[in-house]
Design an enzyme around this catalytic site. Structure first.
Site, PDB file in Angstrom:
ATOM      1  N   GLY A 277      49.607  33.247  46.817  1.00  0.00           N
ATOM      2  CA  GLY A 277      49.063  33.464  48.148  1.00  0.00           C
ATOM      3  C   GLY A 277      49.243  34.903  48.584  1.00  0.00           C
ATOM      4  O   GLY A 277      49.448  35.804  47.769  1.00  0.00           O
ATOM      5  N   GLY A 279      51.074  37.765  51.499  1.00  0.00           N
ATOM      6  CA  GLY A 279      52.280  37.953  52.283  1.00  0.00           C
ATOM      7  C   GLY A 279      53.374  38.602  51.459  1.00  0.00           C
ATOM      8  O   GLY A 279      53.240  38.806  50.256  1.00  0.00           O
ATOM      9  N   ASN A 280      54.499  38.918  52.134  1.00  0.00           N
ATOM     10  CA  ASN A 280      55.528  39.698  51.445  1.00  0.00           C
ATOM     11  C   ASN A 280      56.254  38.890  50.381  1.00  0.00           C
ATOM     12  O   ASN A 280      56.709  39.447  49.377  1.00  0.00           O
ATOM     13  CB  ASN A 280      56.522  40.301  52.452  1.00  0.00           C
ATOM     14  CG  ASN A 280      57.417  39.266  53.107  1.00  0.00           C
ATOM     15  OD1 ASN A 280      56.994  38.149  53.391  1.00  0.00           O
ATOM     16  ND2 ASN A 280      58.649  39.638  53.363  1.00  0.00           N
ATOM     17  N   GLU A 302      42.872  32.977  44.537  1.00  0.00           N
ATOM     18  CA  GLU A 302      41.901  33.260  45.598  1.00  0.00           C
ATOM     19  C   GLU A 302      41.795  34.753  45.868  1.00  0.00           C
ATOM     20  O   GLU A 302      40.710  35.295  46.012  1.00  0.00           O
ATOM     21  CB  GLU A 302      42.353  32.605  46.910  1.00  0.00           C
ATOM     22  CG  GLU A 302      42.324  31.120  46.946  1.00  0.00           C
ATOM     23  CD  GLU A 302      42.901  30.642  48.259  1.00  0.00           C
ATOM     24  OE1 GLU A 302      42.208  29.872  48.930  1.00  0.00           O
ATOM     25  OE2 GLU A 302      44.021  31.035  48.630  1.00  0.00           O
ATOM     26  N   GLY A 396      43.422  27.775  51.059  1.00  0.00           N
ATOM     27  CA  GLY A 396      43.240  27.116  49.768  1.00  0.00           C
ATOM     28  C   GLY A 396      44.507  26.559  49.177  1.00  0.00           C
ATOM     29  O   GLY A 396      44.513  26.114  48.021  1.00  0.00           O
TER      30      GLY A 396
END
Length: 526
Positions: A277, A279-280, A302, A396
Site C-alpha cells: 500500500g 504511506g510511511n 496498485e 484495493g
C-alpha cells in the site's frame, strides 16, 4: 485557435486537431447534476485544465452549491477534487478519496460518498448500478481523461495511471481529452484490457508479472471525442513521509518473517510478487527490502512509490506492474532521466486487472496493507475511525487481502492523542467497523512484533495478537478483557470467539470521553 507545436507533436490523429479548444470554451457543456468520469488514480494522471476552469467559473459567478456533479474516479484524484469540495461542486463521489476538504464534506454530510472494492468499481459502473435513477439511459455524460499522446488511430495514451479510464470511456456519452504536454509521453508502458461484460468474458491470460497481452492505448470512437484541450500542469505529489523507528521496526519484523518462510520452503528465494500500500510503513517495508539481499523480486500492486526506485536501481527488483506510478517530482525526474531502463521494467494496467482477484490468487501475491485498527480476533478496520468518520475509503486492500497467498496487515501498536502519547491502541477488543474479516488475514505485524495467525482458532489468535502485537501499555488490559470474556462465554456455552458485548467498545468510548483507550475497569457481566 492556435495549436501549439508541442500539442501537434503529441496528437498524431489529424482530425482531432480541428477539435482543439480552450477549457473556457467547454464551460457551457456542464450542467448541474451531471455524471462525470475523470481519469487518474492516487492523485496522478487526473485532468487539470477543465476542472480548474470550472472552479474559476463557479467562483466568478457565485455558483457554489448551484453547479454540482456526480463524480467518479478510479480512486483518489488530484488537488482539483478538493477544490471542488471546497466550492460545494460534488453531489456524489466514489470510490476513494484523499484530502481534508473532501473528507470534511463527506463527514459533514454535504457529499454522498460510497467506497467499493477497486477491482469491482469500474465494472459495476458499466453495469449501470450507480446510475439507476437516470431516465435518459445514459451512464456518464462526460469523461475527462488526461493523455500524454494520441496515436494515429485516435486512441489515447494515458500518463502515469490507468485506473478506471477504459471502463469510463466505454460508457461515456462524450469524451474530453486533456493532452498534457508538460509531462513526457508514457507511450509503450501500458497494457490495456478493454471491458467485456458477462456472459461474454474470458479469463485474463496473465501467468507472469511481465506479460503484456492487451493494447498499449485506450481505444475510443473519435465521433464521441468532442474536444482536445492542452494541459500544461504536472501532477503534484507531496514528499513521502520518511521512515521512523516505528515503521523500521515493522519492516524488520516482516523481513525476518520472509526469511523464515524461505528457510522453511514456504516461499521461494525471490519471494512471490509483492503488493504494498502507500504511506510511511509501506515505504519502510520496501526500503527494508532494498537492504535485505532478496534478488529477482517482482511486484504486482496498485501503486508504485519512490521507494521502489531504489529496488530497481540496486538490481533487486526485476519487474513491476501497477495501475499508477505515484512519484514525487524528484522521483519522476529519476525515471525520465533513465526512461529506457524503466520502460522495459514497468507496466501500467487498468485497476480491474491490477486488482483482479483471479490474477492475485494465480500469481500468489504477498499483500501488505495498513489498517486503522485490528481486533484480537484479526478483524480489521481500514476506513471508519470510531466506526463513523470516513478517512479515504476501502481502496484495493480487500481485493488483495482476500485473495493473496500471504495476507499481511501492518500498523503501529499505539498512536498518540492530545493527552496521552500512547492513547490509541491499534489492537482493540472489537473493531468499530469491519472491512477485512478474520478469514482474510494471515499475519498481523506491529512495531512490537509479528503474529502468525495461519491455522489458529479465534482464541489462539487472540493470545498470539495480544502477546506479539499489542503495545505494553495495553497488553494487560487486552488480556484481562479476553480472560473475562472467556469466563463469561464458558458459563453461556459460547466459547468459540468470546466477547463481552457490554465492554467490546469500551476502548473507543473511553477514548471519546477521556482522550485515551486506557480503561480503568470493565463493566461487570453476568
Amino acid at each position: 485557435m492556435t495549436v501549439s507545436k508541442l500539442l501537434k507533436e503529441r496528437v498524431r490523429y489529424a482530425p482531432y486537431l480541428a477539435k482543439v479548444k480552450t477549457p473556457e470554451e467547454l464551460i457551457p457543456l456542464f450542467k448541474n447534476g451531471q455524471y462525470l468520469g475523470w481519469s487518474g488514480f492516487t492523485g496522478v494522471g487526473t485532468p487539470k485544465a477543465v476542472p480548474d476552469a470550472l472552479i474559476k467559473h463557479v467562483e466568478d459567478n457565485n455558483l457554489q452549491g448551484k453547479l454540482r456533479f456526480n463524480l467518479f474516479v478510479g480512486a483518489s484524484a488530484g488537488p482539483e477534487e478538493n477544490k471542488w469540495a471546497e466550492h460545494d461542486m460534488i453531489i456524489r463521489r466514489a470510490p476513494h478519496q484523499v484530502g481534508k476538504p473532501i473528507a470534511k464534506a463527506i463527514n459533514n454530510g454535504k457529499i454522498q460518498f460510497f467506497d467499493k472494492h477497486l477491482s469491482m468499481f469500474p465494472q459495476d459502473l458499466t453495469y449501470g448500478y450507480y446510475t439507476r435513477d437516470r431516465t435518459d439511459g445514459k451512464i456518464l455524460d462526460y469523461m475527462i481523461i488526461e493523455a500524454t499522446a494520441i496515436k494515429e488511430d485516435g486512441s489515447i495514451v494515458p500518463g502515469p495511471s490507468v485506473g478506471g479510464s477504459p471502463e469510463f470511456i466505454s460508457v461515456s456519452d462524450k469524451v474530453i481529452i486533456e493532452v498534457n504536454t508538460a509531462t513526457p509521453s508514457f507511450e509503450g508502458v501500458h497494457d490495456i484490457d478493454m471491458p467485456v461484460n458477462p456472459p461474454h468474458r474470458v479469463p485474463y491470460p496473465y501467468t507472469k508479472v511481465d506479460q503484456k497481452i492487451g493494447v498499449d492505448s485506450i481505444p475510443v470512437d473519435p465521433e464521441r471525442v468532442i474536444a482536445i484541450v492542452e494541459s500544461k500542469t504536472r501532477d503534484q505529489v507531496g514528499p513521502n513521509t520518511p521512515s521512523d523507528d516505528m515503521s523500521k521496526a515493522i519492516a524488520g519484523n516482516l523481513i525476518e518473517f520472509f526469511r523464515n518462510e524461505v528457510k522453511h520452503g514456504r516461499l521461494p528465494e525471490n519471494l512471490l510478487p509483492l503488493q504494498s500500500g502507500i504511506g510511511n510503513i509501506a515505504n519502510a517495508v520496501i526500503e527494508g527490502l532494498t537492504d535485505a539481499n532478496f534478488k529477482h523480486l517482482n511486484v504486482w500492486t496498485e501503486v508504485l512509490q519512490d521507494s521502489f526506485l531504489d529496488l530497481f536501481e540496486n538490481g533487486s527488483l526485476d519487474y513491476a506492474t501497477a495501475t499508477s506510478i505515484r512519484l514525487t517530482e524528484p522521483g519522476f525526474e529519476r525515471v525520465f532521466k533513465n526512461w529506457d531502463f524503466y520502460k522495459s521494467r514497468l507496466c501500467l494496467r487498468s485497476q480491474v486487472v491490477s486488482n483482479n482477484p483471479e490474477l492475485i490468487r494465480r500469481l500468489g501475491v504477498i499483500a501488505m496493507n495498513t489498517p486503522v485498527e485490528a481486533d484480537i480476533y484479526a478483524h480489521a478496520n481500514s476506513t471508519n475511525v470510531n466506526g463513523s468518520r470516513m478517512l479515504n475509503g476501502l481502496g484495493g486492500s480487500a481485493d488483495f487481502l482476500r485473495n493473496a497467498k500471504l495476507s499481511i496487515m501492518h500498523c503501529p501498536a499505539a498512536r498518540p492523542t492530545k493527552v496521552d502519547p500512547t492513547g490509541i491502541s491499534s489492537i482493540v477488543p472489537m473493531v468499530s467497523h469491519v472491512d477485512q474479516t478474520e478469514h482474510d488475514l494471515d499475519v498481523l505485524v506491529t512495531d512490537q512484533g509479528l503474529a502468525d495467525l495461519r491455522g489458529l482458532s479465534p482464541r489462539e489468535r487472540a493470545r498470539e495478537i495480544i502477546n506479539k502485537c499489542a503495545h505494553p501499555d495495553y497488553k494487560p488490559l487486552l488480556q484481562d478483557y479476553l480472560d473475562r470474556a472467556e469466563h463469561y462465554a464458558t458459563k453461556h456455552g459460547c466459547l468459540h470467539e468470546p466477547h463481552m458485548l457490554k465492554n467490546a467498545f469500551k476502548f473507543h468510548t473511553n477514548l471519546a470521553e477521556k482522550g485515551t483507550m486506557k480503561v480503568e475497569s470493565w463493566d461487570p457481566v453476568e
